[in-house]
Design a protein around this motif. Structure first.
Motif, PDB file in Angstrom:
ATOM      1  N   ARG A   1     -15.449   2.420  24.452  1.00 43.39           N
ATOM      2  CA  ARG A   1     -16.735   2.512  23.756  1.00 43.39           C
ATOM      3  C   ARG A   1     -17.084   1.146  23.181  1.00 43.39           C
ATOM      4  NH1 ARG A   1     -17.523   7.998  22.213  1.00 43.39           N
ATOM      5  NH2 ARG A   1     -17.062   9.188  24.128  1.00 43.39           N
ATOM      6  N   GLY A   2     -18.281   0.688  23.494  1.00 43.63           N
ATOM      7  CA  GLY A   2     -18.749  -0.559  22.926  1.00 43.63           C
ATOM      8  C   GLY A   2     -19.288  -0.353  21.523  1.00 43.63           C
ATOM      9  N   SER A   3     -19.592  -1.438  20.843  1.00 44.06           N
ATOM     10  CA  SER A   3     -20.136  -1.342  19.486  1.00 44.06           C
ATOM     11  C   SER A   3     -21.488  -0.638  19.466  1.00 44.06           C
ATOM     12  CB  SER A   3     -20.263  -2.739  18.864  1.00 44.06           C
ATOM     13  OG  SER A   3     -21.100  -3.555  19.669  1.00 44.06           O
TER      14      SER A   3
ATOM     15  N   THR B   1      -7.462  -8.079  32.478  1.00 40.84           N
ATOM     16  CA  THR B   1      -8.529  -7.755  31.536  1.00 40.84           C
ATOM     17  C   THR B   1      -7.899  -7.364  30.210  1.00 40.84           C
ATOM     18  OG1 THR B   1      -9.970  -6.951  33.313  1.00 40.84           O
ATOM     19  CG2 THR B   1     -10.514  -6.272  31.065  1.00 40.84           C
ATOM     20  N   VAL B   2      -8.366  -7.960  29.121  1.00 41.56           N
ATOM     21  CA  VAL B   2      -7.904  -7.628  27.774  1.00 41.56           C
ATOM     22  C   VAL B   2      -9.053  -6.955  27.038  1.00 41.56           C
ATOM     23  CG1 VAL B   2      -6.967  -8.504  25.606  1.00 41.56           C
ATOM     24  CG2 VAL B   2      -6.311  -9.584  27.770  1.00 41.56           C
ATOM     25  N   ILE B   3      -8.776  -5.784  26.470  1.00 40.36           N
ATOM     26  CA  ILE B   3      -9.785  -4.993  25.762  1.00 40.36           C
ATOM     27  C   ILE B   3      -9.506  -5.057  24.261  1.00 40.36           C
ATOM     28  CG2 ILE B   3     -10.757  -2.685  25.454  1.00 40.36           C
ATOM     29  CD1 ILE B   3      -9.704  -2.072  28.312  1.00 40.36           C
ATOM     30  N   ASP B   4     -10.510  -5.415  23.471  1.00 41.53           N
ATOM     31  CA  ASP B   4     -10.331  -5.449  22.015  1.00 41.53           C
ATOM     32  C   ASP B   4     -11.695  -5.332  21.342  1.00 41.53           C
ATOM     33  OD1 ASP B   4      -9.804  -6.533  19.206  1.00 41.53           O
ATOM     34  OD2 ASP B   4      -7.800  -6.624  20.076  1.00 41.53           O
ATOM     35  N   PRO B   5     -11.805  -4.505  20.276  1.00 37.25           N
ATOM     36  CA  PRO B   5     -13.104  -4.357  19.607  1.00 37.25           C
ATOM     37  C   PRO B   5     -13.408  -5.439  18.581  1.00 37.25           C
ATOM     38  CG  PRO B   5     -11.500  -2.882  18.612  1.00 37.25           C
ATOM     39  CD  PRO B   5     -10.795  -3.558  19.765  1.00 37.25           C
TER      40      PRO B   5
ATOM     41  N   ARG C   1     -13.708  -0.673  22.245  1.00 40.12           N
ATOM     42  CA  ARG C   1     -12.563   0.074  21.715  1.00 40.12           C
ATOM     43  C   ARG C   1     -12.109   1.102  22.738  1.00 40.12           C
ATOM     44  NH1 ARG C   1     -10.426   0.578  16.892  1.00 40.12           N
ATOM     45  NH2 ARG C   1     -12.176  -0.560  15.937  1.00 40.12           N
ATOM     46  N   ALA C   2     -10.830   1.069  23.069  1.00 41.36           N
ATOM     47  CA  ALA C   2     -10.266   2.096  23.946  1.00 41.36           C
ATOM     48  C   ALA C   2     -10.198   3.403  23.168  1.00 41.36           C
ATOM     49  CB  ALA C   2      -8.880   1.691  24.422  1.00 41.36           C
ATOM     50  N   VAL C   3     -10.772   4.470  23.725  1.00 34.87           N
ATOM     51  CA  VAL C   3     -10.822   5.745  23.013  1.00 34.87           C
ATOM     52  C   VAL C   3     -10.081   6.857  23.748  1.00 34.87           C
ATOM     53  CG1 VAL C   3     -12.966   5.181  21.814  1.00 34.87           C
ATOM     54  CG2 VAL C   3     -13.065   6.313  24.052  1.00 34.87           C
TER      55      VAL C   3
END
Length: 400
Positions: free
Chosen positions: A98-100, A42-46, A84-86
């Protein structure tokens, strides 16, 4: 040669989360799949436009010579999660996202790779509308401003990005003034000799240089901006662009127990360290955010395209094998395209380094320089002669 890191047990790794759809993150995905890993990635990016290559943003994208598109290095065999990883609990390997829309969720994995990269440094006080360039959205905002009629720009920062921006804006017919505390453009990266050459080619291209000056104030005006320089000069322009370097994206790791000092502190091949300097099992970092420990025991970030790709690849191998390379550090390589010049650097350029011309070519400005740090070879600079640098890399051409 590879050495086994007994602090990590890679058996049973069925899920990997990579934070950042960056070059380092993409290289990690591709290498994991190439090595036969069939678990969940899984790749996380905002960024809604990621993944894409960043180097073209200040060059081909801004001059409209190249579109923003998915890069060749990206591997689609993963789940791309927008958010976004917070926060991160590195021992539980649990990430808060956190999503947009503000929605919060948590993701856990057997192995985590931090590849969040860096963000532009900004001045303490800037009025609304001052631009910077890091993302595809930034490049679009700048290009759109020119489309709407912006005719002049002040670029604050005479480093590589600032000079690339100046080159691209001049191609678009924008008048450019540039200001920097440094006495020469490009001097922090390429040294004084290339900096002196850059003054000539930038002036020839119509860039107005204000060097050795600070920024006293930036003010929004009814039409554009004014920039007060420390020497008393006042610049007026439609646009102001900040290009004073980048800093690693680490604020979200505050309180995580991860060692942070101008980047995520890691051992020599990307394993993340805690506040006491011990390895955190199955947590890694790669790319611009990673401060790797060198053979002298100090930590340094390697902000180069090839370094990010190499680090992402090495982290993937370490996740699957628990082994780390014990070979000497690879030489950094990076390049810049500006003012009809392709400048490539292999190795390092010390602040007080000297250049020895090794070879010239018939191509315009084609020159290969060896960089010396006193009596020691430090690196190479190739200007409009990629074929000569390729010979150096292949061992066919050496310093004289």
């Amino acid at each position: 040669m590879m050495t086994k890191d007994n602090s990590e047990d890679q058996r049973g790794t069925r899920s990997v989360v990579i934070i950042g759809a960056s070059l380092a993150g993409g290289a990690c995905v591709a290498r994991l799949r190439a090595l036969g890993y069939d678990g969940q990635i899984t790749v996380i990016d905002p960024d809604p436009l990621a993944p894409y290559d960043r180097p073209p943003l200040s060059k081909g994208v801004l001059t409209r010579a190249a579109p923003i598109e998915k890069p060749r290095w990206w591997c689609d065999d993963c789940t791309l999660l927008r958010g976004r990883a917070v926060a991160l609990d590195p021992r539980a390997r649990r990430i808060e996202i956190r999503g947009s829309d503000g929605h919060r969720r948590f993701v856990s994995a057997d192995a985590i790779v931090i590849a969040t990269g860096a963000r532009p440094r900004r001045l303490p006080t800037e009025p609304a509308g001052v631009l910077a360039l890091r993302t595809a959205a930034d490049a679009k905002a700048l290009s759109d401003a020119i489309d709407r009629g912006a005719k002049s720009a002040t670029i604050i920062g005479a480093g590589v990005l600032g000079c690339e921006l100046a080159s691209s804006l001049r191609e678009r017919g924008v008048e450019v003034a540039m200001a920097d505390l440094a006495p020469l453009p490009l001097v922090r990266i390429f040294g004084a000799e290339i900096g002196k050459m850059a003054v000539g080619w930038m002036t020839e291209a119509g860039v107005t240089l204000h060097l050795g000056v600070g920024i006293a104030a930036i003010r929004a005006e009814p039409a554009g901006f004014s920039v007060d320089l420390s020497g008393g000069t006042e610049l007026h322009s439609d646009l102001v662009i900040i290009a004073i370097g980048a800093e690693p994206e680490t604020e979200w790791l505050t309180g995580s127990g991860i060692g942070i000092a101008n980047g995520v502190l890691c051992d020599g091949s990307g394993a993340v360290l805690d506040l006491e300097g011990a390895i955190l099992p199955n947590v890694f970092a790669a790319g611009d955010v990673a401060a790797l420990r060198d053979q002298n025991g100090s930590h340094r970030r390697h902000e180069a395209w090839t370094a990010a790709r190499r680090q992402g690849t090495e982290v993937a191998e370490r996740i699957l094998t628990g082994s780390q390379a014990s070979a000497p550090d690879a030489e950094d390589y990076f390049w810049t395209d500006q003012f009809s010049r392709k400048i490539q650097v292999l190795g390092s350029v010390p602040a007080n380094g000297t250049l020895n011309c090794v070879r010239t070519t018939a191509r315009r400005h084609g020159t290969l320089f060896e960089v010396r740090d006193g009596e020691r070879h430090a690196g190479w600079i190739a200007m409009n002669c990629p074929e000569l640098l390729a010979q150096v890399q292949a061992g066919l051409l050496a310093a004289e």
